[in-house]
Design an enzyme around this catalytic site. Structure first.
Site, PDB file in Angstrom:
ATOM      1  CG  ASP A  94     -35.035 -34.480  10.604  1.00  0.00           C
ATOM      2  OD1 ASP A  94     -35.948 -34.590  11.435  1.00  0.00           O
ATOM      3  OD2 ASP A  94     -34.644 -33.376  10.200  1.00  0.00           O
ATOM      4  CG  ASP A 273     -33.445 -35.305   2.825  1.00  0.00           C
ATOM      5  OD1 ASP A 273     -32.417 -35.970   3.079  1.00  0.00           O
ATOM      6  OD2 ASP A 273     -33.659 -34.177   3.337  1.00  0.00           O
TER       7      ASP A 273
END
Lengths: 378, 378
Positions: A94, A273
């Protein structure tokens, strides 16, 4: 080589697709769930268990956490996160944006980026689009996420629009930075931009169109599952999918429960996720093929049936509910490991089954049939 | 069938022996180290890892802990600890005596037994020789330890002698109780009596002779490694070995470091248990073929060599020292698992190597060669 995506089947009754992502660290069959390996470890699980028991095809790393510990110096010396943690398959990182807003202290957002204090030692840092690209390069992610601002829910229209515009300007700086810097370790690192726009349909449409115009190898939907009603999440997700390119993977960030995932697959999402399987697992919440279990409950004290009789390839199914409950009550670390393994194995099993049914053309009927079962509290 | 012991080789230079114990749950090659599975789980390690990675041949359970949680009711319903925790190989249980003295509150010793309060909820309980035999029957141990009192160090001669006499009287009650009760689950449960006597040579001799006279399938040496100087421990251990039957396995309880184990093997000990590899592992202390490591030390931050290059079959050796240090610094559960696996794998490796060298007849030379290396601090 650049990440590619091939669609291998579409469901006639929904927008669901089955596909195949190719990266320099191997292939990923979609739809896929990606276990979260926050600080370079999926909590309580070995990389060997992740590969052979959970059958994870790709895992996440968190830029914010890895930047603070062990730091890019160590990761660069190691030759990237794959070599540092021994995970040979693809890794997605991320951008650190979300963690900066949820974990760091004394954040200040400017056009330049975000200044914040570490939640560990209070030290001051700047995350800029350029800096975050450099960090993800150093981590060695196969998939790099653009630096974005994730507005809270609820938020004013005016704020969300300004934030979205900032995220778009930051995206262009991310693209420019990656164009100016080489892949760090000899394999291709691919950027996924992120749609924002809160719960406002016109902003979500505008953001999706802006993101789509950038022609990235894959695209993400951010800023959902942050407190808005579930129906609104699905509405925004479906809207984004309708404007994002159909021939590129779509990644819904931070979602969610098993049923959230199935519903979002039906809307055209390919990648997911969430910390839920591991975090909730560590709190004793088990997802199984038969429903949701609070393993601390006294009712399991002498239930010697396997943890999940319908999932015999789960490592936890070698043990009984009574034993797993005992481990939680006694505060044994093994309980955290087995619960994490059960939930991750179940999540990966679920998306694998979804794929099978998309390819078979009966995804909608299969989903309708299993949802009531897997959602029920046992 | 009753536990049997066959000696397969003796070392010409020391009193070390290589043997084979047979139980209804399989064979144990000696000398052997037994990982401690306190509450029915060797902390932070799965039973699968214990079997295939660590190569553990027998594990321990703690009667005190298992009696309190999950309790004999659940264990009986499960069909014993093997079925409860899925461990198919032999299990030895301690008698609870040591834990009652180290963990429980408000202990009171009488001829009858020990009254104590649980460290968990303060509830009152009585451990008597008869009761403790019943509990170990219900747990389903292959090897049941006699109920004993373990005097502290230092202790007055007079106290230690009285305590030893009490332990001997309790032993006879244990033997009588087992004679009056059947094996719990269809396999033979074997009693090991325990030598006491503190650091007094005449008491150790008397106790060893008393224990030897009972003709048990195996015999244990208790009350050592409780704070006395290491030299005194070896002296007492050697003395006990010289009076305990040579044709029965000798078990030195709660010992110890890798070098303690090698020295005690040289004195004629066949079996060991200790929480050190797991407990110290969870604190970041690693035992390796190259020496002792404090993995939290900054010097390992960018050392990308395997955790133990000399032990490639250790699961931890799939990872670098730098990665394991990072896991400890970041407080990741995986660090606890990998350190525990490394230490247990090393301990089992060490006793396996000892066995090889006893059978080859060069145990003394091998021990002298490796001791300086494995003892050094890296």
């Amino acid at each position: 080589m650049e990440l590619t995506f091939a669609i291998e089947g579409t469901d006639p009754g929904t927008a669901a697709r089955a596909g195949r992502i190719r990266t320099d660290h191997g292939e990923i069959e979609t739809p896929i769930f990606m276990p979260v390996g926050t600080v370079g470890s999926v909590k309580a699980v070995t990389q060997q268990q992740l590969q052979s028991d959970v059958n994870a095809q790709i895992i996440l790393g968190n830029t914010y956490h890895l930047y603070l510990r062990p730091g890019t110096g160590v990761l660069s010396k190691a030759g990237g996160l794959h070599r540092f943690n021994g995970w040979p398959r693809p890794i997605l990182t991320d951008s650190g944006g979300y963690q900066v807003f949820s974990l760091a202290e004394n954040r200040k957002i400017t056009e330049e980026g975000v200044v914040f204090q570490s939640h560990i030692d209070g030290s001051r840092h700047l995350f800029s689009p350029e800096g975050v690209m450099d960090i993800q390069r150093a981590i060695g992610a196969d998939i790099i996420m653009a630096f974005d601002e994730c507005p809270p829910y609820p938020a004013e229209y005016r704020y969300v629009r300004q934030s979205m515009d900032l995220t778009h300007r930051w995206l262009d700086r991310c693209i420019a930075r990656l164009a100016d810097t080489p892949d760090a370790y000899g394999y291709t690192q691919n950027l996924f931009p992120i749609v924002q726009g809160g719960t406002f349909a016109d902003l979500r449409k505008a953001s999706s169109e802006y993101i789509a115009s950038r022609g990235a190898a894959g695209n993400a939907i951010g800023g959902l599952s942050v407190g808005e009603p579930e129906e609104q999440m699905y509405e925004m997700c479906g809207l984004c999918c309708s404007f994002l390119p159909a021939d590129k993977p779509r990644y819904l960030m931070g979602v969610g429960t098993p049923w959230n995932i199935l519903e979002s697959i039906a809307l055209g999402v390919d990648m997911f996720d969430c910390v839920m399987p591991t975090r909730n697992g560590r709190n004793g919440m088990l997802f199984t093929t038969e429903g949701v279990i609070n393993i601390r409950n006294k009712k399991w004290a002498d239930d010697f049936s396997p943890v999940d009789p319908g999932l015999t390839d789960s490592p936890a199914s070698a043990y009984s509910k009574a034993y797993l409950r005992h481990l939680f009550v006694a505060g044994e670390i093994l309980g955290l490991t087995l619960a994490s393994l059960q939930n991750l194995t179940f999540y990966l099993h679920l998306v694998r089954e979804a794929r099978v049914h998309i390819l078979a053309g009966d995804f909608a009927a299969w989903k309708a049939a299993i949802l009531p079962r897997i959602k029920q509290r046992l």
